[in-house]
Design an enzyme around this catalytic site. Structure first.
Site, PDB file in Angstrom:
ATOM      1  N   GLY A 154      -0.395  -2.403  -5.632  1.00  0.00           N
ATOM      2  CA  GLY A 154      -0.550  -1.077  -6.626  1.00  0.00           C
ATOM      3  C   GLY A 154      -1.876  -1.263  -7.353  1.00  0.00           C
ATOM      4  N   TYR A 155      -2.447  -2.165  -7.655  1.00  0.00           N
ATOM      5  CA  TYR A 155      -3.713  -2.228  -8.273  1.00  0.00           C
ATOM      6  C   TYR A 155      -4.664  -2.017  -7.115  1.00  0.00           C
ATOM      7  CZ  TYR A 155      -7.570  -4.282 -11.001  1.00  0.00           C
ATOM      8  OH  TYR A 155      -8.743  -4.629 -11.610  1.00  0.00           O
ATOM      9  N   ALA A 156      -4.795  -2.503  -6.069  1.00  0.00           N
ATOM     10  CA  ALA A 156      -5.485  -1.838  -5.093  1.00  0.00           C
ATOM     11  C   ALA A 156      -5.609  -0.373  -4.736  1.00  0.00           C
ATOM     12  CB  ALA A 156      -5.604  -2.766  -3.651  1.00  0.00           C
ATOM     13  N   LYS A 159      -7.008   1.261  -7.882  1.00  0.00           N
ATOM     14  CA  LYS A 159      -8.549   1.234  -7.903  1.00  0.00           C
ATOM     15  C   LYS A 159      -9.215   2.101  -6.908  1.00  0.00           C
ATOM     16  CE  LYS A 159      -8.716  -0.935 -11.895  1.00  0.00           C
ATOM     17  NZ  LYS A 159      -9.263  -0.476 -13.186  1.00  0.00           N
TER      18      LYS A 159
END
Length: 250
Positions: A154-156, A159
């Site tokens: 999710g973070y990748a 971002k």
């Protein structure tokens, strides 16, 4: 060094209560900007960050906003949009679990906080900047805007989405006096990287790849924020600027 002077400017900094956001807020204040600090648990008087900003002779406002709640983000944007010269979209969260085990609620939380809320706030404040013909928007991207990472899908994704959003907004607004850029921090000693720093194997692997030979500190991001917020960066837009100790060049 008047080209870097931010006196008379007002900066909204999200995620300003601690870590990278706090460091950027303090550095912007040191360069002359008044600060509107926003975090999910931000005190009205600002707590420690408020004391620092006021101690520098700058005005300070603190606002508590849940960045997973779109209505709260929209309400905050409406409240401040007419008085903001600099918007620093830094608020963020991270959830760590392998993709095959990554629950929907973690995915939704990270995308909402790290990407969707940042578009909503940029749309609100950015439209006022466009009307005025002047403004600076700065996002906090990541090394995972360029790489996939491990166990943080999710973070990748969020971002990576930030880099696309920077370019999309820049394409539309650069000709209207509003620059849009991002800073991509490397491995910085913050709450988000505590699990990595506490893992002796991963920490050693990471450190061995950083040419600068150390983890970054939140204060390492302040100079880039002042540059992008200042007249020195009038012709810089659509850029993702790494502050990573040389990681991406390795």
């Amino acid at each position: 060094m008047k080209i870097f002077d931010l006196t008379g400017k007002t900066a909204v900094v999200t995620g300003a209560r601690r870590g990278i956001g706090r460091a950027m807020a303090e550095t912007l204040a040191a360069a002359g900007a008044d600060i509107i600090a926003v975090s999910a648990s931000q005190e009205t008087d600002g707590g420690e960050i408020g004391k620092v900003v006021r101690g520098l002779g700058r005005n300070f406002e603190g606002h508590a906003v849940d960045f997973q709640d779109r209505a709260q983000v929209e309400e905050f944007g409406r409240k401040v949009r007419g008085k903001v010269d600099i918007l620093v979209n830094n608020a963020g969260t991270i959830r760590r679990a392998p993709a095959a085990e990554h629950p929907d609620e973690w995915w939704d939380e990270v995308i909402d906080v790290n990407l969707s809320s940042q578009f909503v706030l940029s749309r609100s404040i950015g439209s006022a900047m466009v009307e005025r013909g002047d403004g600076r928007i700065i996002f906090t991207a990541s090394l995972l805007s360029f790489q996939g990472g491990i166990s943080v899908p999710g973070y990748a994704a969020a971002k990576s989405g930030i880099t696309g959003l920077v370019k999309a907004l820049s394409n539309e607004w650069a000709g209207k006096g509003v620059t849009v850029n991002a800073i991509a921090p490397g491995y910085i000693s913050t709450d988000n990287t505590e699990a990595l720093r506490d893992d002796p194997v991963r920490s050693k692997e990471i450190l061995s790849r950083i040419p600068a030979g150390r983890w970054g500190e939140a204060e390492d991001l302040g100079g880039a924020a002042v540059f992008l917020a200042s007249a020195a960066a009038d012709y810089v837009t659509g850029a993702i600027i790494p502050v990573d100790g040389g990681w991406l060049g390795r």
